[in-house]
Motif scaffolding. Structure first.
Motif, PDB file in Angstrom:
ATOM      1  N   GLU A 146      -0.971  -4.385  -7.594  1.00 25.33           N
ATOM      2  CA  GLU A 146      -0.066  -5.482  -7.242  1.00 25.33           C
ATOM      3  C   GLU A 146       1.202  -5.536  -8.076  1.00 25.33           C
ATOM      4  N   ARG A 171       7.090   2.211  -2.846  1.00 24.69           N
ATOM      5  CA  ARG A 171       5.833   1.700  -2.311  1.00 24.69           C
ATOM      6  C   ARG A 171       5.814   1.858  -0.786  1.00 24.69           C
ATOM      7  N   ASN A 172       4.650   2.275  -0.245  1.00 22.99           N
ATOM      8  CA  ASN A 172       4.488   2.504   1.195  1.00 22.99           C
ATOM      9  C   ASN A 172       5.496   3.534   1.710  1.00 22.99           C
ATOM     10  N   TYR A 231      10.034   0.470   9.004  1.00 18.09           N
ATOM     11  CA  TYR A 231       9.243   1.512   8.361  1.00 18.09           C
ATOM     12  C   TYR A 231       9.703   2.860   8.926  1.00 18.09           C
ATOM     13  N   SER A 558      -7.630  -9.893   5.617  1.00 15.64           N
ATOM     14  CA  SER A 558      -6.207  -9.903   5.941  1.00 15.64           C
ATOM     15  C   SER A 558      -5.993 -10.599   7.292  1.00 15.64           C
ATOM     16  N   GLY A 594       4.846 -12.205   1.045  1.00 17.59           N
ATOM     17  CA  GLY A 594       4.456 -10.798   1.136  1.00 17.59           C
ATOM     18  C   GLY A 594       5.288 -10.032   2.139  1.00 17.59           C
ATOM     19  N   LEU A 595       4.599  -9.298   3.002  1.00 18.53           N
ATOM     20  CA  LEU A 595       5.266  -8.506   4.034  1.00 18.53           C
ATOM     21  C   LEU A 595       5.332  -9.242   5.361  1.00 18.53           C
ATOM     22  N   TRP A 599       6.082  -8.837  10.401  1.00 16.11           N
ATOM     23  CA  TRP A 599       4.985  -8.976  11.369  1.00 16.11           C
ATOM     24  C   TRP A 599       5.324  -9.875  12.549  1.00 16.11           C
ATOM     25  N   ASP A 641      -0.692 -11.334  -4.528  1.00 16.57           N
ATOM     26  CA  ASP A 641      -0.915 -10.546  -3.318  1.00 16.57           C
ATOM     27  C   ASP A 641       0.433 -10.225  -2.689  1.00 16.57           C
ATOM     28  N   GLN A 643       0.938  -8.297  -0.214  1.00 23.00           N
ATOM     29  CA  GLN A 643       0.817  -7.993   1.206  1.00 23.00           C
ATOM     30  C   GLN A 643       0.932  -9.276   2.042  1.00 23.00           C
ATOM     31  N   THR A 644       0.017 -10.203   1.839  1.00 23.52           N
ATOM     32  CA  THR A 644       0.034 -11.433   2.628  1.00 23.52           C
ATOM     33  C   THR A 644       0.569 -12.622   1.848  1.00 23.52           C
ATOM     34  N   HIS A 676      -4.091  -6.123  -2.673  1.00 25.51           N
ATOM     35  CA  HIS A 676      -4.518  -6.803  -1.452  1.00 25.51           C
ATOM     36  C   HIS A 676      -5.776  -6.165  -0.878  1.00 25.51           C
TER      37      HIS A 676
END
Length: 718
Positions: A146, A171-172, A231, A558, A594-595, A599, A641, A643-644, A676
């Motif tokens: 994290e 990252r990613n 992405y 998640s 987060g991300l 979404w 976290d 991510q979320t 996450h």
């Protein structure tokens, strides 16, 4: 236990907003600020409450022991073969993190990267690795739990010494080497100082890095402010003359594809400078509405795995600059009963012809077929060890005579197999993963009918010696982003069933089990269907006598945490316990954490009136009804976290504790120094043991008494 007294969490009206004429209440918005001393004190009190409550669970040590017995150890994914070297990850019993190994042509194995040597605490993990085509160098990404950025290092494979890096903010990432191992393309975020304060957008760019040059000099070759949340996927042809970039807005169900001709050699300079590729958009995702995954063939053509005009997937071939999908040549047609999962190409001078391996999922279990690469003609179906799942098809570079894949099923952990195209044989690789104590489990698929009449697939894992009376049952679901559920080997499921329970996986709409249409039917304005499907799965398990509401626990991670919490808000009477790991709960503000900003294609945005109404219709945080007899709740997550966002857990916990009747607990389990969805092995096992103990406590399943359960002859499922 006695009625719980929860840490005080003041409700505030400061968060009330008028959004498009709708008053949206948010009494626990103050919990979003993790640096606020009030939040830290409240969270610490919740930690103490959880530890005190966990101390009363009878079976936590037994669950931990059983989980250890059925867990798998060794090599869990196929190797990457580059030149004469194979790269593979291994995690043995007792290892906190997996290690990167290299295997030479004589079969000698040695450890190239051991994250625990870098960080003895075990909180640094091996995230990804990309060997050069010659196998002489490897780009490695280690991720500290994290932390906001991950660095890429380049190592000399022979000596293990660092030759370049670190390259920050990757990252990613995706990474593609140019031939010779002197340069590669990769993806990284723009520096934080270039972002506006509080800007949650990703702002990724595709860059070219040359070995030995400072990362500040890396050239941006693609991406810009007009695509802040995209992405990117990168592919370079074997000869280094072609580059393909895929661009996807978050996890959208469609993507763009760009192709450029490049060359490092001066005599080929007319093809284009690798640092300034002249990219041509050959697929416009907004027009096709489809996913297209490209790879280059030896002659420069593109192999395209796509759901364009084929929601269950097909494989096509096209010239590299073809922009008209109508001119793609279909090699493998779609099969409405078997969606395409992935494929691999075998092209080698030693082979009489190019070959194509295609993995499909038929009612959740895999088939692996061999085709002629020239025309797609089927040649053979490869035998598999059982009715299980094939994943991670890989071939060697430049020797592409072999393909590797992982196979698993309910009782078989991921096991590596190698297909030899010269002999046509498939063999298990030595040193593959093994289970400490293989469980005795029956796995079968069923279909239940949703409220609107749609048949929904579900996988059931039951004890080998099945009984006809109701059993404690753990029901799992995900239902987002087109991610399919499969009857994988799952240590949690193996432990639960070994103790005498039933483990079920509901393949609700919003997942990818039945192709693209299945995903579309459960996303955006239709997300409510995924939630209804999940409750219908619970009702079916109860109505068929497999379990009872007092024996049924549900578990989601998640976006699956969103699914199970939203389902429990609608039908709390169906469940004894709910476990949500790193869930999404506040769907009005999820984009801020987060991300979440990436979404919107999946869930919608609160910035649009109609979409706000979708979100409010199922947002768990906004659908809590005071005074309701809710199931026992365990909300888990990382303290930080990325991510979320951790606020989903804290706000949902406070709201449920305020609203419930107090008969069953609402607990929050926070984990420091973890990610996450990835943690040191010991922490992951401890979390899983706590989840099993919590579920067992409220469904009546105890591993200690499993041996005393009456056993009968196995019967077919009802």
């Amino acid at each position: 236990m006695a009625r719980l007294f929860y840490p005080a969490a003041p409700r505030s009206d400061d968060g009330v907003e008028n959004l498009f004429g709708i008053l949206v209440r948010d009494p626990y918005r103050w919990l979003e600020d993790g640096d606020d001393p009030r939040v830290r004190d409240w969270a610490a009190a919740q930690d103490r409450l959880f530890r005190a409550y966990r101390a009363g669970w009878r079976d936590t040590p037994s669950w931990a022991s059983l989980l250890d017995q059925v867990s798998s150890f060794g090599v869990a994914e196929p190797p990457m073969a580059r030149g004469s070297v194979m790269f593979l990850a291994e995690q043995l019993h007792g290892d906190e993190q997996r290690r990167l190994l290299v295997v030479d042509a004589e079969g000698n194995r040695r450890v190239l990267v051991d994250p625990v040597e870098v960080d003895p605490s075990g909180h640094t993990g091996l995230y990804a690795w990309w060997p050069s085509r010659e196998g002489e160098r490897v780009a490695v990404q280690l991720e500290v739990a994290e932390q906001p950025g991950s660095d890429v290092l380049v190592l000399d494979v022979r000596t293990g010494e660092r030759v370049d890096g670190p390259l920050p903010r990757a990252r990613n990432t995706s990474l593609a080497w140019l031939p010779g191992g002197e340069a590669f393309y990769y993806v990284s975020r723009v520096p934080d100082e270039e972002l506006a304060p509080g800007d949650p957008r990703l702002q990724r760019r595709v860059r070219l890095h040359r070995i030995g040059s400072p990362w500040q000099a890396d050239t941006v070759v693609f991406g810009g402010e007009d695509a802040p949340d995209h992405y990117y996927g990168l592919t370079v042809s074997a000869d280094g003359r072609l580059l393909a970039i895929t661009a996807t807005a978050g996890p959208a169900s469609h993507n763009d594809v760009y192709v450029a001709e490049i060359a490092e050699l001066a005599e080929l300079a007319e093809l284009g400078d690798p640092a300034a590729p002249r990219l041509t958009k050959i697929v416009d995702g907004a027009t096709t509405g489809a996913r297209v995954l490209p790879r280059f063939l030896a002659d420069g053509d593109l192999l395209l795995v796509t759901d364009h005009r084929a929601p269950y997937g097909r494989v096509c071939r096209a010239p590299r600059h073809e922009t008209d999908p109508d001119r793609w040549r279909e090699l493998v047609a779609e099969d409405p009963e078997a969606p395409v999962d992935e494929c691999a190409v075998l092209e080698d001078p030693a082979l009489a012809r190019g070959l194509l391996l295609v993995a499909r999922a038929r009612r959740g279990t895999s088939t692996l077929t061999l085709h002629d690469l020239a025309d797609g003609r089927p040649l053979a179906e490869l035998p598999l060890p059982g009715a299980g799942v094939v994943s991670s098809l890989r071939t060697g570079v430049p020797d592409a005579r072999h393909a590797w894949f992982a196979y698993c099923d309910a009782t078989t952990p991921p096991t590596i197999y190698r297909y030899d195209a010269m002999s046509g044989t498939t063999e298990r690789e030595t040193g593959a993963t093994t289970a400490g104590h293989p469980p005795r489990i029956r796995s079968h698929s069923v279909r239940y009918r949703a409220g609107d009449g749609t048949e929904i697939p579900m996988f059931l894992f039951t004890p080998a010696e099945d009984r006809h009376d109701p059993r404690p049952t753990l029901l799992y679901g995900y239902g987002s982003f087109g991610m399919p559920m499969r009857p994988w080997f799952l240590p949690m499921a193996a432990a639960w069933v070994s103790a005498g329970g039933i483990y079920a996986m509901a393949c609700v709409r919003g997942g990818g089990e039945e192709g693209r249409h299945w995903h579309d039917a459960g996303r955006g304005p239709h997300k409510h269907r995924a939630i209804s499907d999940f409750n219908d799965a619970a009702a079916w398990l109860i109505d068929t006598g497999r379990t009872t509401p007092g024996q049924l626990a549900v578990h989601g991670q998640s976006a699956g945490g969103l699914l199970v919490t939203a389902a429990a808000m609608r039908r709390p009477d169906l469940y004894a316990a709910v476990i949500a790991e790193g869930p999404l709960c506040d769907m009005v503000r999820y984009e801020r954490f987060g991300l979440g900003c990436t979404w919107v294609d999946e869930f919608g945005t609160a910035a649009e009136p109609e979409q706000l109404r979708w979100l409010l219709g199922y947002s768990p945080y906004h659908n809590i009804t005071p005074g309701t007899s809710y199931p026992a709740f365990l909300l888990t997550g990382a303290v930080t976290d990325l991510q979320t966002g951790e606020a989903h857990v804290t706000k949902m916990c406070a709201a449920l504790q305020h609203a419930g009747d107090g008969d069953r607990p609402v607990l929050m389990r926070r984990e420091p120094d973890t990610a996450h969805a990835a943690s040191p092995a010991s922490k992951e096992r401890a979390l899983t043991a706590d989840i099993l103990a919590f579920a067992g406590e409220y469904t009546g399943l105890s591993p200690a008494s499993a041996a005393t359960h009456p056993r009968e002859t196995a019967a077919e499922p009802r």
